[in-house]
Design an enzyme around this catalytic site. Structure first.
Site, PDB file in Angstrom:
ATOM      1  N   LEU A  29       0.812  -1.217   0.000  1.00 52.60           N
ATOM      2  CA  LEU A  29       0.000   0.000   0.000  1.00 52.60           C
ATOM      3  C   LEU A  29       0.847   1.270   0.000  1.00 52.60           C
ATOM      4  O   LEU A  29       1.844   1.360   0.716  1.00 52.60           O
ATOM      5  CB  LEU A  29      -0.913  -0.013   1.224  1.00 52.60           C
ATOM      6  N   HIS A  33      -3.413   4.180  -2.356  1.00 54.40           N
ATOM      7  CA  HIS A  33      -4.371   3.281  -1.704  1.00 54.40           C
ATOM      8  C   HIS A  33      -5.009   3.958  -0.485  1.00 54.40           C
ATOM      9  O   HIS A  33      -6.204   3.806  -0.235  1.00 54.40           O
ATOM     10  CB  HIS A  33      -3.666   2.013  -1.208  1.00 54.40           C
ATOM     11  N   GLN A  57      -5.512 -12.979 -12.332  1.00 55.29           N
ATOM     12  CA  GLN A  57      -5.429 -11.823 -13.239  1.00 55.29           C
ATOM     13  C   GLN A  57      -4.037 -11.604 -13.813  1.00 55.29           C
ATOM     14  O   GLN A  57      -3.802 -10.609 -14.490  1.00 55.29           O
ATOM     15  CB  GLN A  57      -5.956 -10.565 -12.550  1.00 55.29           C
ATOM     16  N   LYS A 145      -8.842   5.727 -10.325  1.00 57.49           N
ATOM     17  CA  LYS A 145      -8.923   6.058 -11.754  1.00 57.49           C
ATOM     18  C   LYS A 145      -7.611   5.762 -12.472  1.00 57.49           C
ATOM     19  O   LYS A 145      -7.550   5.797 -13.695  1.00 57.49           O
ATOM     20  CB  LYS A 145      -9.249   7.547 -11.924  1.00 57.49           C
ATOM     21  N   LEU A 181       1.314   7.143  -8.590  1.00 59.25           N
ATOM     22  CA  LEU A 181       1.774   6.154  -7.609  1.00 59.25           C
ATOM     23  C   LEU A 181       1.279   4.773  -8.018  1.00 59.25           C
ATOM     24  O   LEU A 181       0.136   4.597  -8.443  1.00 59.25           O
ATOM     25  CB  LEU A 181       1.265   6.507  -6.210  1.00 59.25           C
ATOM     26  N   SER A 182       2.170   3.800  -7.892  1.00 56.20           N
ATOM     27  CA  SER A 182       1.844   2.424  -8.256  1.00 56.20           C
ATOM     28  C   SER A 182       2.800   1.497  -7.524  1.00 56.20           C
ATOM     29  O   SER A 182       3.981   1.841  -7.337  1.00 56.20           O
ATOM     30  CB  SER A 182       2.024   2.240  -9.775  1.00 56.20           C
TER      31      SER A 182
END
Ligand code: PAF
Length: 281
Positions: A29, A33, A57, A145, A181-182
């Site tokens: 996180l 998040h 996935q 999004k 952010l990822s």
């Protein structure tokens, strides 16, 4: 905060709750998040989060095994955000038998953009989200999004299956230099991290040029991809689509002022990044 791993225990804990706000995650996180948790709190109570790295996935050559797993740190962050229940099932808890039933999104929405390059992604996401919704029974659920296509697919799925869950989209959180952010940003080395904001700058440039004129959207997309390639990226797509259905706009729709966004996916070294930008005009 209660940390729960089994479906039965989760159902016992949430029995009678009618306003649950749910945020599903795959963990690791970051501030993005946490912003989803805060938005969830504004729309319901209690807030329930889940952490589950969903094998379904990921494609066979993707990063399921190396996906960052940072459970202790994640739980601490969620506790600080006032999350009531963290649902953290193991694979055996969530898939006690082989998951033979799958939820398949329609081809025109699920087979394009990310679906074209990661065919396992959306059937896997829809299947796990359906299952998680069935376990948590939320009144609202929040998705970022940043994964715009995922958000749309889940929203349409919830509507078409008459799920009693409202799907809410949260704005993308960016670093000061613009990088969205990822969890996958953690794969970047120092030089790649310095280059990574170029993806967002490219989207801003495309958006600016769409606003300024209409020289032909496919030409703009090609130029943006060539620009990224020249900087050492391997772009999968840069694509201008309608916000309503993620289809390319016709000239008439463009002229009529259809809401647009530009989406991109590109590999920098071994790391594949995605981003998007709604075009204001
Ligand atoms: O966006 C994610 O983190 C995942 O795709 C989700 C929605 C938690 C499903 O595994």
């Amino acid at each position: 905060m209660k940390i729960i791993s089994t479906i039965d225990e989760l159902r016992d804990q949430l029995r009678g709750q009618l306003r649950t706000a749910f945020v599903p995650t795959m963990g690791n996180l970051h501030e993005g998040h946490l912003s989803l948790m805060r938005l969830a709190r504004r729309h319901g109570d209690p807030v329930v989060a889940s952490i589950f790295v969903n094998r379904l996935q990921f494609g066979p050559n993707e990063d399921f095994d190396k996906y960052p797993r940072t459970f202790e740190a994640d739980a601490e962050k969620l506790e600080k955000e006032g999350v009531y229940v963290l649902f953290a099932p193991t694979e055996k808890d969530l898939y006690p038998e082989p998951q033979e039933y799958r939820v398949q999104p329609p081809d025109d929405l699920g087979g394009t953009l990310e679906g074209e390059f990661r065919p396992a992604m959306f059937p896997g996401v829809c299947t796990v989200v359906t299952k998680l919704f069935s376990c948590v029974q939320p009144r609202v659920a929040v998705f970022g999004k940043k994964d715009y296509q995922q958000l749309m697919i889940i929203r349409n799925m919830a509507r078409q299956f008459a799920m009693p869950t409202e799907v809410i989209g949260a704005e993308t959180v960016r670093a000061a230099d613009g990088l969205a952010l990822s969890s996958r940003n953690g794969y970047l080395d120092a030089a790649e991290r310095a280059e990574a904001p170029a993806l967002y700058r490219t989207l801003q440039d495309v958006a600016e040029r769409v606003r300024a004129s209409h020289p032909g959207l496919p030409a703009l997309e090609r130029e943006a991809m060539a620009h990224l390639s020249a900087r050492g990226w391997q772009p999968d797509y840069v694509s201008i689509r309608k916000r309503a259905d993620l289809k390319p706009p016709t000239r008439e729709e463009y002229a009529a002022g259809a809401g647009l966004l530009v989406l991109a996916a590109a590999r920098l070294g071994a790391t594949r990044l995605i981003d998007n930008l709604e075009i204001e005009r």
